[in-house]
Design an enzyme around this catalytic site. Structure first.
Site, PDB file in Angstrom:
ATOM      1  CG  HIS A  45      -0.087   0.018   2.522  1.00 36.80           C
ATOM      2  ND1 HIS A  45       0.385  -1.130   3.128  1.00 36.80           N
ATOM      3  CD2 HIS A  45       0.390   1.054   3.250  1.00 36.80           C
ATOM      4  CE1 HIS A  45       1.100  -0.796   4.188  1.00 36.80           C
ATOM      5  NE2 HIS A  45       1.130   0.528   4.292  1.00 36.80           N
ATOM      6  CG  HIS A 132       8.054   4.590   0.669  1.00 38.42           C
ATOM      7  ND1 HIS A 132       7.818   5.723   1.424  1.00 38.42           N
ATOM      8  CD2 HIS A 132       7.973   3.548   1.530  1.00 38.42           C
ATOM      9  CE1 HIS A 132       7.627   5.370   2.682  1.00 38.42           C
ATOM     10  NE2 HIS A 132       7.706   4.053   2.777  1.00 38.42           N
TER      11      HIS A 132
END
Ligand code: ATP
Ligand code: MG
Length: 202
Positions: A45, A132
């Site tokens: 995620h 990220h």
């Protein structure tokens, strides 16, 4: 009392094809001999904010806060691309895939969510300032040789692009093995039906 607290965070969920592509990449890295705690593909995620210990009664207020932070936001597109490590090559502990695309929109979203949570007592964190997608965490640090090989071999990785038009507050349950995430509440961008180019806003 303490056991009633939830561990929560706000994230952008990834569509299944994106998780599948990242899962393939992760599997190839693992077969390359890099040891670490690999994030299961379904868990990958994009974190926007970490709230940590959260009173269950606060979930409604968090829902309002993230709804407000997204009310006037337009959807945008991101593409997983490239690799990196946190905190740096000298002490690599987190291996991640980077992002390309509408990074200003992502930064604005992260800032808006962070600001909306401050009145709820959530300390702003810089840790998610660089968007990220974490693939693996080392128990201590990654072994340098297999890490270098993996970074070298996959540095031009590009994943499927995805559309960001909503965010989710998750509960994270830690225990033996990988964390388990459960969605609690979500917020869809208010301008979700309005394309950024025709929406009238500059
Ligand atoms: P594990 O801790 O077992 O490796 P995890 O990191 O996926 O699993 P959590 O620690 O509950 O599970 O974290 C949930 C999300 O919040 C992850 O994206 C994690 O990187 C992020 N996160 C956790 N702690 C912090 C923190 N102190 N500051 C910023 N982000 C955090
Ligand atoms: Mg963690």
């Amino acid at each position: 009392m303490n056991d009633a607290l939830l561990r929560t965070f706000v994230a952008v969920p990834l569509p299944a094809p994106v998780r599948a592509a990242l899962g393939d990449l992760s599997a190839r890295m693992q077969s390359g001999g890099l040891r670490g705690r690999w994030v299961p593909p379904e868990n990958i995620h994009l974190t926007l904010a970490f709230l940590g210990a959260t009173e269950p009664a606060a979930v409604d207020r968090i829902k309002e806060a993230i709804a407000e932070a997204t009310a006037r936001r337009h959807p945008f597109d991101l593409t997983p691309a490239g690799l990196g490590v946190f905190p740096g090559r000298r002490r690599p502990r987190v291996l991640w895939v980077g992002l390309q695309g509408e990074l200003e929109a992502l930064a604005a979203l992260t800032t808006a969510v962070g600001r909306a949570l401050v009145p709820l007592g959530v300390a702003p964190s810089r840790r998610n300032a660089v968007g990220h997608l974490t693939l693996a965490r080392a128990r201590e640090t990654f072994d340098p040789d297999p890490l270098d090989a993996v970074l070298q071999r996959h540095r031009e990785f590009i994943g499927p692009s995805f559309h960001v038009d909503h965010i989710v507050l998750y509960r994270s349950e830690l225990g033996a093995g990988p964390a388990r995430y459960r969605p609690l509440v979500g917020a869809t961008f208010g301008a979700a039906g309005v394309s950024a180019t025709t929406g009238g806003e500059p």
